[in-house]
Design an enzyme around this catalytic site. Structure first.
Site, PDB file in Angstrom:
ATOM      1  N   GLY A  77       7.332   6.690  -1.208  1.00 10.47           N
ATOM      2  CA  GLY A  77       6.016   6.047  -1.303  1.00 10.47           C
ATOM      3  C   GLY A  77       4.916   7.070  -1.554  1.00 10.47           C
ATOM      4  O   GLY A  77       4.995   8.211  -1.106  1.00 10.47           O
ATOM      5  N   ARG A 141      12.432   6.115  -5.657  1.00  9.54           N
ATOM      6  CA  ARG A 141      13.211   6.122  -4.424  1.00  9.54           C
ATOM      7  C   ARG A 141      14.711   6.349  -4.653  1.00  9.54           C
ATOM      8  O   ARG A 141      15.523   5.988  -3.812  1.00  9.54           O
ATOM      9  CB  ARG A 141      12.999   4.805  -3.671  1.00  9.54           C
ATOM     10  CG  ARG A 141      11.605   4.628  -3.076  1.00  9.54           C
ATOM     11  CD  ARG A 141      11.581   3.561  -2.007  1.00  9.54           C
ATOM     12  NE  ARG A 141      10.247   3.313  -1.499  1.00  9.54           N
ATOM     13  CZ  ARG A 141       9.663   4.016  -0.526  1.00  9.54           C
ATOM     14  NH1 ARG A 141      10.305   5.013   0.029  1.00  9.54           N
ATOM     15  NH2 ARG A 141       8.447   3.730  -0.119  1.00  9.54           N
ATOM     16  N   ASP A 172      13.733  10.703   4.905  1.00 11.99           N
ATOM     17  CA  ASP A 172      14.960  10.492   4.123  1.00 11.99           C
ATOM     18  C   ASP A 172      15.051  11.481   2.957  1.00 11.99           C
ATOM     19  O   ASP A 172      16.106  12.070   2.700  1.00 11.99           O
ATOM     20  CB  ASP A 172      15.007   9.064   3.550  1.00 11.99           C
ATOM     21  CG  ASP A 172      15.288   8.029   4.632  1.00 11.99           C
ATOM     22  OD1 ASP A 172      15.968   8.377   5.623  1.00 11.99           O
ATOM     23  OD2 ASP A 172      14.826   6.881   4.494  1.00 11.99           O
ATOM     24  N   LYS A 198       5.753  14.667   3.529  1.00  8.95           N
ATOM     25  CA  LYS A 198       4.857  13.618   3.040  1.00  8.95           C
ATOM     26  C   LYS A 198       5.170  12.282   3.693  1.00  8.95           C
ATOM     27  O   LYS A 198       6.336  11.977   3.908  1.00  8.95           O
ATOM     28  CB  LYS A 198       5.043  13.498   1.522  1.00  8.95           C
ATOM     29  CG  LYS A 198       4.410  12.302   0.903  1.00  8.95           C
ATOM     30  CD  LYS A 198       5.378  11.425   0.087  1.00  8.95           C
ATOM     31  CE  LYS A 198       6.373  10.660   0.912  1.00  8.95           C
ATOM     32  NZ  LYS A 198       7.094   9.601   0.193  1.00  8.95           N
ATOM     33  N   THR A 199       4.245  11.506   4.037  1.00  5.28           N
ATOM     34  CA  THR A 199       4.329  10.068   4.253  1.00  5.28           C
ATOM     35  C   THR A 199       3.094   9.597   5.003  1.00  5.28           C
ATOM     36  O   THR A 199       2.684  10.209   5.985  1.00  5.28           O
ATOM     37  CB  THR A 199       5.592   9.581   5.010  1.00  5.28           C
ATOM     38  OG1 THR A 199       5.473   8.158   5.174  1.00  5.28           O
ATOM     39  CG2 THR A 199       5.810  10.205   6.386  1.00  5.28           C
ATOM     40  N   ILE A 200       2.523   8.525   4.488  1.00 10.10           N
ATOM     41  CA  ILE A 200       1.353   7.957   5.187  1.00 10.10           C
ATOM     42  C   ILE A 200       1.761   7.472   6.571  1.00 10.10           C
ATOM     43  O   ILE A 200       0.942   7.368   7.463  1.00 10.10           O
ATOM     44  CB  ILE A 200       0.713   6.791   4.407  1.00 10.10           C
ATOM     45  CG1 ILE A 200       1.697   5.633   4.214  1.00 10.10           C
ATOM     46  CG2 ILE A 200       0.139   7.257   3.090  1.00 10.10           C
ATOM     47  CD1 ILE A 200       1.025   4.303   3.939  1.00 10.10           C
ATOM     48  N   ASP A 201       3.067   7.166   6.746  1.00 11.05           N
ATOM     49  CA  ASP A 201       3.524   6.569   8.006  1.00 11.05           C
ATOM     50  C   ASP A 201       3.338   7.491   9.209  1.00 11.05           C
ATOM     51  O   ASP A 201       3.347   7.032  10.352  1.00 11.05           O
ATOM     52  CB  ASP A 201       5.010   6.186   7.911  1.00 11.05           C
ATOM     53  CG  ASP A 201       5.256   5.046   6.949  1.00 11.05           C
ATOM     54  OD1 ASP A 201       4.284   4.585   6.320  1.00 11.05           O
ATOM     55  OD2 ASP A 201       6.412   4.610   6.814  1.00 11.05           O
ATOM     56  N   LYS A 238     -16.144 -16.851  13.918  1.00 14.61           N
ATOM     57  CA  LYS A 238     -15.338 -18.075  13.808  1.00 14.61           C
ATOM     58  C   LYS A 238     -13.877 -17.824  13.425  1.00 14.61           C
ATOM     59  O   LYS A 238     -13.114 -18.765  13.305  1.00 14.61           O
ATOM     60  CB  LYS A 238     -15.986 -19.036  12.808  1.00 14.61           C
ATOM     61  CG  LYS A 238     -16.075 -18.497  11.399  1.00 14.61           C
ATOM     62  CD  LYS A 238     -16.643 -19.538  10.452  1.00 14.61           C
ATOM     63  CE  LYS A 238     -16.669 -19.013   9.032  1.00 14.61           C
ATOM     64  NZ  LYS A 238     -17.272 -19.909   8.078  1.00 14.61           N
ATOM     65  N   TYR A 239     -13.514 -16.566  13.181  1.00 12.59           N
ATOM     66  CA  TYR A 239     -12.128 -16.299  12.758  1.00 12.59           C
ATOM     67  C   TYR A 239     -11.438 -15.288  13.664  1.00 12.59           C
ATOM     68  O   TYR A 239     -12.063 -14.340  14.142  1.00 12.59           O
ATOM     69  CB  TYR A 239     -12.089 -15.692  11.349  1.00 12.59           C
ATOM     70  CG  TYR A 239     -12.484 -16.624  10.232  1.00 12.59           C
ATOM     71  CD1 TYR A 239     -11.879 -17.868  10.085  1.00 12.59           C
ATOM     72  CD2 TYR A 239     -13.458 -16.238   9.322  1.00 12.59           C
ATOM     73  CE1 TYR A 239     -12.249 -18.716   9.043  1.00 12.59           C
ATOM     74  CE2 TYR A 239     -13.834 -17.077   8.274  1.00 12.59           C
ATOM     75  CZ  TYR A 239     -13.229 -18.316   8.144  1.00 12.59           C
ATOM     76  OH  TYR A 239     -13.580 -19.143   7.122  1.00 12.59           O
ATOM     77  N   GLY A 422      -4.147   2.123   0.649  1.00 13.31           N
ATOM     78  CA  GLY A 422      -4.437   3.406   1.304  1.00 13.31           C
ATOM     79  C   GLY A 422      -3.587   4.539   0.772  1.00 13.31           C
ATOM     80  O   GLY A 422      -3.853   5.710   1.066  1.00 13.31           O
TER      81      GLY A 422
HETATM   82  P1  FBP Z   1       7.561   6.743   2.468  1.00 14.35           P
HETATM   83  O1  FBP Z   1       8.232   6.774   3.809  1.00 14.35           O
HETATM   84  O2  FBP Z   1       8.481   6.925   1.335  1.00 14.35           O
HETATM   85  O3  FBP Z   1       6.391   7.684   2.428  1.00 14.35           O
HETATM   86  O4  FBP Z   1       6.939   5.298   2.253  1.00 14.35           O
HETATM   87  C1  FBP Z   1       6.156   4.715   3.198  1.00 14.35           C
HETATM   88  C2  FBP Z   1       5.735   3.316   2.853  1.00 14.35           C
HETATM   89  O5  FBP Z   1       4.414   3.305   2.372  1.00 14.35           O
HETATM   90  C3  FBP Z   1       5.914   2.409   4.061  1.00 14.35           C
HETATM   91  O6  FBP Z   1       4.763   2.433   4.874  1.00 14.35           O
HETATM   92  C4  FBP Z   1       6.213   1.083   3.426  1.00 14.35           C
HETATM   93  O7  FBP Z   1       6.998   0.288   4.276  1.00 14.35           O
HETATM   94  C5  FBP Z   1       6.992   1.447   2.203  1.00 14.35           C
HETATM   95  O8  FBP Z   1       6.562   2.731   1.840  1.00 14.35           O
HETATM   96  C6  FBP Z   1       6.774   0.512   1.050  1.00 14.35           C
HETATM   97  O9  FBP Z   1       7.632   0.867   0.017  1.00 14.35           O
HETATM   98  P2  FBP Z   1       7.479   0.461  -1.502  1.00 14.35           P
HETATM   99  O10 FBP Z   1       6.432   1.341  -2.090  1.00 14.35           O
HETATM  100  O11 FBP Z   1       8.810   0.753  -2.088  1.00 14.35           O
HETATM  101  O12 FBP Z   1       7.081  -0.976  -1.535  1.00 14.35           O
END
Ligand code: FBP
Length: 547
Positions: A77, A141, A172, A198-201, A238-239, A422
């Site tokens: 991602g 991927r 991974d 790397k990863t936003i997660d 209201k939401y 994001g």
């Molecule tokens: P990475 O672990 O490869 O950085 O991806 C993170 C992520 O953005 C997750 O937050 C999300 O579940 C997934 O990728 C979405 O994957 P895709 O871009 O294949 O829809």
């Protein structure tokens, strides 16, 4: 390429580098390392890359002008800052020796196998300085794990006289980088492999990796949007807004957004798992808050839902584990059946408890869990509408409570999913600097003959000048886990720690945030201005480092 005014102005931002990376460097080696768990198995699987020391770069008087061509791969991602890893790498290899060349493999690891590449020259690289996205070369991927792929890759590596491959990826992809490094080392091919975190997660972190790049910018982007929604919510009154935020497994993004925005509720998957909660219990807990606020005349609120929640509900987690094995062993038997037959096949092959859980799930969710996986075997949680599932269940529960006289309000829900918006935002100053330093470190790891290492930058809550750069052996972060029905060596994912400071900060405040309206509106990322507006790290990082 037509550019926005911001992009033009931002292109001239010169990322700050740690002092130690500003000139020539030498390597300071630490003690030999071992893997975080399953040491004997990992050592056996990685005889050539196991046990190497953590390294740190320190200034040196001797210049190194190693001649090296480098190949770079963006994997998985998107995450803001990836382009700056490339620019940092490019600038450093050219500084070491202007003859050095950088090749980008197109659309992820598949580009190496398919020999799909482009040379990244100064003109190209300059177009992408401090920009978000991975569009300079694209990402993918494809899982690099087979000997045939490694050998195919070697052909193009030889043709382009590449000395090292840099893989920018999450847990991974870096696991695969380590397997590739070990393979090339075992064969004595003389090709180095270096990873970048790397990863936003935010789930690729440990004692050596303080944060994965992209987490800072992605969280700040979501926090801006959540803050805007909170203000709208508190204006219309209201939401109830159910906001799902990305993060495939760990709830780091949800937690960071909560610390930045102070919503009424933030669910944390790791807590749900630890407390062995069912979906019904989660809904009950949400409804308690909704009913309490309604009793004070507040028929509005905000709920942050981590994307990975569904997998962490223990009953569903157990079901997914069994479905993973079923899919690995018998997936081919049922994947071409019609939907009804597939459902029946699956139910008849599950153990009774898991079959019962499976039957309670809405058809769409059940299908997602039982069939669709990404190439790494992960459930594609970003496609599951958990926010809708929860609000539908809350609506039904509140209707029951209304009949019983337990609830007196009105409930109307809005749903949001913040994920993709994001991942390619223009990187914050933190990510711009951090990534440029990671790219520079990667170049120095190669020049110093390292393989099977991930580039690292530490001390990141200090000013960038004080950051410490180096590398960590990837095997040090590994353990054995069950994947697709088999035990595999993988980098251990970092989940939210329930005894960690960021989570404790949430717990200390959440009752108050639930009952009152304590929203904070962070506003958009700022690239110029006072340092406490532009250069702050995430709350998670600051709390973890005791700041
Ligand atoms: P990475 O672990 O490869 O950085 O991806 C993170 C992520 O953005 C997750 O937050 C999300 O579940 C997934 O990728 C979405 O994957 P895709 O871009 O294949 O829809």
């Amino acid at each position: 390429m037509e550019k926005s005014a911001l992009q033009i102005a931002r292109a001239s931002y010169q990322p700050k580098l740690p002092k130690a990376l500003q000139g020539a460097v030498k390597v300071k080696e630490g003690a030999p390392t071992q893997s975080v768990d399953n040491q004997d198995e990992i050592k056996k699987l990685f005889p050539n890359t196991y046990g190497m020391p953590v390294v740190e770069f320190v200034p040196s008087d001797e210049t190194n002008n190693t001649r090296m061509n480098v190949g770079i791969i963006l994997s998985g991602g998107q995450a803001p800052g990836g382009h700056n890893v490339i620019t940092g790498l490019f600038d450093q290899i050219k500084k070491l020796n202007p003859e050095n060349r950088l090749f980008g493999f197109i659309l992820g690891p598949g580009g190496l196998v398919d020999h799909n590449y482009m040379e990244l020259t100064k003109d190209i690289v300059d177009e992408y300085r401090n920009t978000g996205g991975f569009d300079m070369i694209g990402s993918g991927r494809t899982k690099l794990e087979k000997v045939e792929q490694f050998e195919k890759g070697l052909e193009i590596i030889r043709e382009l006289d590449i000395k090292a491959i840099v893989i920018i990826g999450g847990d991974d992809s870096n696991t695969n980088a380590c397997v590739l490094a070990e393979y090339y080392a075992a064969k004595n091919y003389g090709v180095q492999v270096i990873g970048c975190p790397k990863t936003i997660d935010g789930d690729l972190k440990n004692e050596q990796i303080e944060t994965s790049f992209g987490f800072d910018t992605a969280c700040k982007t979501y926090a801006e949007l959540i803050g805007n929604i909170e203000r709208d919510c508190n204006s219309a009154r209201k939401y109830w807004h159910f906001i799902k935020v990305m993060g495939r497994s760990a709830s780091h993004i949800a937690l960071e957004c909560a610390l930045q925005c102070q919503p009424n509720v933030c669910l944390i998957s790791e807590e749900v798992e630890k407390n062995d909660m069912t979906l019904n219990q989660i809904v009950d807990q949400l409804c308690e808050t909704i009913a309490y606020r309604a009793s004070n005349g507040y028929n509005f609120g905000t709920v942050i839902v981590p994307e990975g929640l569904i997998e962490f509900i223990p009953a569903i987690g157990r079901l997914i584990d069994e479905l993973n094995d079923l899919l690995a062993l018998h997936g081919a038997d049922y994947k071409d059946l019609d939907k009804k037959a597939q459902r029946e096949y699956i139910i008849s092959h599950l153990t009774p408890d898991n079959a019962a859980t499976f039957k309670t799930l809405p058809a769409g969710v059940a299908r997602q869990l039982s069939l669709d996986r990404d190439p790494h075997g992960n459930v594609q949680v970003s496609l599951i509408e958990t926010e809708k599932l929860l609000s539908d269940m809350c609506e039904a529960r509140l209707a029951e409570w209304k009949n019983e006289g337990r609830y007196v309000g009105s409930f109307a829900a809005q749903h949001h999913f913040f994920g993709y918006e994001g991942r390619c935002a223009a990187p914050s100053n933190f990510d711009s600097d951090y990534c440029y330093a990671l790219g520079t470190s990667a170049a120095q790891l190669i020049a110093n003959g390292k393989t099977g290492y991930m580039a690292i930058v530490k001390n990141t809550t200090a000013s960038a000048e004080e950051w410490i750069a180096g590398g960590v052996p990837i095997t040090m972060m590994m353990n054995m886990e069950r994947r697709n029905g088999e035990m595999k060596p993988v980098i251990k994912k970092a989940l939210v720690e329930l005894d960690g400071k960021p989570y404790k900060e949430l717990v200390a405040n959440r009752d108050h945030w639930a009952k009152e309206t304590c929203y904070i509106y962070p506003g958009p990322i700022q690239y110029w201005g006072p340092s406490d507006v532009c250069d702050q790290p995430t709350k998670t990082l600051a709390l973890e480092q005791g700041k």
